[in-house]
Design a protein around this motif. Structure first.
Motif, short mmCIF file in Angstrom:
data_model
loop_
_atom_site.label_atom_id
_atom_site.label_comp_id
_atom_site.label_asym_id
_atom_site.label_seq_id
_atom_site.Cartn_x
_atom_site.Cartn_y
_atom_site.Cartn_z
N VAL A 107 0.50 -1.33 -0.09
CA VAL A 107 0.19 -0.05 -0.02
C VAL A 107 0.92 1.05 0.22
O VAL A 107 0.81 2.20 -0.14
CB VAL A 107 -1.14 -0.29 0.95
CG1 VAL A 107 -2.12 1.26 1.37
CG2 VAL A 107 -2.09 -1.35 1.24
N ASN A 108 1.94 1.31 0.65
CA ASN A 108 2.77 2.18 0.68
C ASN A 108 3.56 2.82 -1.23
O ASN A 108 3.98 3.83 -1.94
CB ASN A 108 4.35 2.13 1.20
CG ASN A 108 4.02 2.58 2.79
OD1 ASN A 108 2.80 3.14 3.22
ND2 ASN A 108 4.45 2.04 3.75
N ALA A 109 4.02 1.21 -1.34
CA ALA A 109 3.84 1.69 -3.15
C ALA A 109 2.67 2.27 -3.85
O ALA A 109 2.70 2.48 -4.48
CB ALA A 109 4.21 -0.20 -3.93
N ALA A 110 1.40 1.44 -3.51
CA ALA A 110 0.25 2.21 -4.16
C ALA A 110 0.04 3.93 -3.70
O ALA A 110 0.10 5.29 -4.84
CB ALA A 110 -1.62 1.66 -3.97
N ALA A 111 0.58 3.94 -2.28
CA ALA A 111 0.33 5.78 -2.33
C ALA A 111 1.30 6.50 -3.17
O ALA A 111 0.73 7.58 -3.81
CB ALA A 111 0.58 5.69 -0.81
N LEU A 117 1.75 9.85 -9.74
CA LEU A 117 1.43 9.57 -11.40
C LEU A 117 -0.79 9.54 -11.11
O LEU A 117 -1.70 9.75 -11.98
CB LEU A 117 1.21 8.74 -12.07
CG LEU A 117 3.19 9.17 -11.83
CD1 LEU A 117 3.56 7.44 -12.73
CD2 LEU A 117 3.49 9.43 -13.37
N GLY A 118 -1.10 9.23 -10.00
CA GLY A 118 -2.67 9.97 -9.61
C GLY A 118 -3.41 10.57 -9.28
O GLY A 118 -3.39 11.87 -8.92
N ALA A 119 -4.33 10.07 -8.27
CA ALA A 119 -5.29 11.27 -7.69
C ALA A 119 -4.58 11.54 -6.66
O ALA A 119 -5.20 12.77 -6.16
CB ALA A 119 -6.40 10.01 -6.66
N GLY A 120 -3.41 11.83 -5.87
CA GLY A 120 -3.05 12.71 -5.25
C GLY A 120 -1.75 13.82 -5.56
O GLY A 120 -1.22 14.04 -4.87
N ALA A 289 -9.33 6.68 -6.14
CA ALA A 289 -8.05 6.28 -6.38
C ALA A 289 -7.82 6.34 -8.07
O ALA A 289 -8.91 6.13 -8.26
CB ALA A 289 -7.82 5.35 -6.01
N ARG A 290 -7.25 6.88 -8.38
CA ARG A 290 -6.84 6.31 -10.16
C ARG A 290 -6.25 5.86 -11.37
O ARG A 290 -6.16 5.88 -12.20
CB ARG A 290 -6.73 8.55 -11.08
CG ARG A 290 -7.93 9.10 -10.68
CD ARG A 290 -7.46 10.62 -11.82
NE ARG A 290 -6.09 10.60 -11.93
CZ ARG A 290 -6.46 12.11 -11.31
NH1 ARG A 290 -7.09 13.41 -11.03
NH2 ARG A 290 -5.13 12.69 -11.81
N LEU A 291 -5.53 4.98 -9.96
CA LEU A 291 -4.41 4.38 -11.11
C LEU A 291 -5.17 2.59 -10.95
O LEU A 291 -4.21 1.95 -11.63
CB LEU A 291 -3.38 4.21 -10.60
CG LEU A 291 -2.31 5.39 -10.24
CD1 LEU A 291 -1.39 4.98 -10.08
CD2 LEU A 291 -2.37 6.24 -11.70
#
Lengths: 311, 311
Positions: A107-111, A117-120, A289-291
């Protein structure tokens, strides 16, 4: 362009992606080995990386479903076969692949993926909440992933009700015990056995109660499913509001299997539940999330590129 | 040696200290003006600083009992007279004193003091919990104070029981509603009015139920005082364990009026309550603050010196 391979090691799926210039160039997906323990899993990663590898690949990043420790160890990871302790991941993969390997929590990787590159994108302070089998979290503060001594971002193990529901980790009243798919399944079966009729058990039978089962039961107006989701949303609101009071993030990104399946309406409900609990003066947006499924592999690849010094 | 003046603006006391080389050289203490609003308070600060000022003083730091915002504003500060909004603190003091002025939250200032010179020395990741009239928090991550957009560290407004006790801020179930002295006083009077006998009300009468009143009532084995303290300790354990799951700090420092008065036994009880709620794998020590009443003024002076570039 220096590129990297990102690995998202999940409890059921192993997703491996070659990432070139911040874009997934090629991706391979297989079942995570469910026997043979960590050795079989590391072997599957090695073979998968070798298949996607091109000469411009300079690093490999692995996101794994357990705490990531200094020195490239991961674990315990209760969703992986035989992975009941801290297991060396970096050293054996680095030696086998002859490439620098970075290892971190999935989840750290997803963050990192969603932040870059995504919603953040565009904010410096971000909480990423992953609502799937369990509930994971990733915290980006002042633009950098917060890892602490290995366990930072464990939103799912914040206590939202002292002495409350039993969590998979053995603790009580943790967020994950209310909002993780596995805990919601346990609770659905408990209520069913106590005499409540529910489509959840009807649809799932003896099999795993997938996110799609929750979506279908909710669509038919199933009462037990509605209650469980309501409790999950309230619990997420409490934990996110508490997290915001402590670290004052600007944005919360919600992703993961269950969240993706239930869609933006769920994220809106979480935003309202959070607002109802939020300390006066704090401002916070909650967005989807977007990715999608690629977030973890993308983020792991970006972390590996950073670590290899090839920004 | 370049030195600084640190100001700890409290709800009842205004403490002003000249700090030379990390040591309090001279200190002045007076009542905080309780009428005249922010203008009277800023005037008292200006006069107090002028009295302690020596030629080597290059900066002034002010810790105030409310959120500190970018641009040197503070507020709302419900414990200060007429301070019901964001008030400019930096600009008027800088112009009056002709010195650079840094402004921050009082518990954040105390956190910097304890981190640099007190019970938090030697660790990079620290949570400081101030148990007084309210419950404040200060978070040091990777050696730096985390301020966020102005509200980071608000441990007292983490939700420890959804829908629980009403907090002074209007929220429900916040830590401060269980572990702040003012909230404990409200709850003691409520239980007294509901028919419970308690030394707390006997000793305090119609006056403020001071920390010393709690200490005396506890020493006589007063039941209501014992219950309230037990609930406060449990609530602190929940909030600290949740904070640790999110940011993974190494150490928690507990200070503030009520904590200082009840002594190290209280801190040990908080450590045990935290351990009982802590996510498996996290390691955390809970220790008493060491700088006493000077922590805030010292920390504010250090922050001001840093900002003035005179490390």
């Amino acid at each position: 362009v220096p590129s990297a391979i990102g690995v998202d090691l999940g409890g059921t799926k192993l997703l491996i992606a070659r990432v070139v210039d911040g874009v997934v160039d090629e991706v391979a997906k297989q079942d995570t080995p469910s026997s043979g323990g960590p050795a079989a899993i590391l072997d599957a990663i090695r073979l998968g990386v070798d298949r996607l590898r091109t000469p411009d690949v300079v690093a490999v990043g692995v996101g794994a479903p357990g705490p990531g420790w200094p020195g490239g160890l991961v674990g315990p990871a209760p969703n992986l076969d035989g992975w009941d302790r801290r297991v060396e991941v970096e050293a054996p993969l680095r030696e086998a692949l002859r490439l620098p390997v970075s290892v971190l929590n999935d989840v750290n990787a997803a963050a990192v993926g969603e932040h870059r590159l995504g919603a953040g994108a565009g904010v410096d302070d971000l909480l990423v909440v992953w609502v799937g089998t369990g509930v994971g979290g990733g915290l980006v503060l002042d633009g950098a992933l917060r890892t602490g001594r290995g366990l930072a971002g464990e939103l799912g193990h914040m206590v939202i009700e002292a002495g409350g529901r039993l969590c998979g980790c053995g603790g009580r009243g943790h967020l994950e015990a209310y909002a993780g798919r596995a805990a919601m399944e346990r609770e659905a079966r408990r209520r069913h056995e106590a005499g409540r009729a529910t489509k959840l058990v009807e649809l799932a039978g003896a099999k795993r109660m997938k996110s799609s089962v929750f979506a279908k039961a909710l669509a038919t107006g199933d009462e037990v499913a509605g209650e469980l989701l309501g409790e999950a949303v309230e619990a997420l609101g409490v934990a996110i509001a508490s997290a915001a009071a402590l670290v004052d993030v600007q944005r919360v990104v919600v992703g993961g299997g269950l969240a993706d399946r239930l869609g933006p309406q769920l994220v809106e409900r979480i935003e309202r539940a959070t607002a109802a609990q939020l300390f006066a003066g704090l401002e916070l947006e909650v967005v989807p999330a977007r990715l999608g499924d690629d977030a973890g592999a993308l983020g792991a690849a970006l972390v590996a590129l950073d670590a290899a010094g090839a920004h």
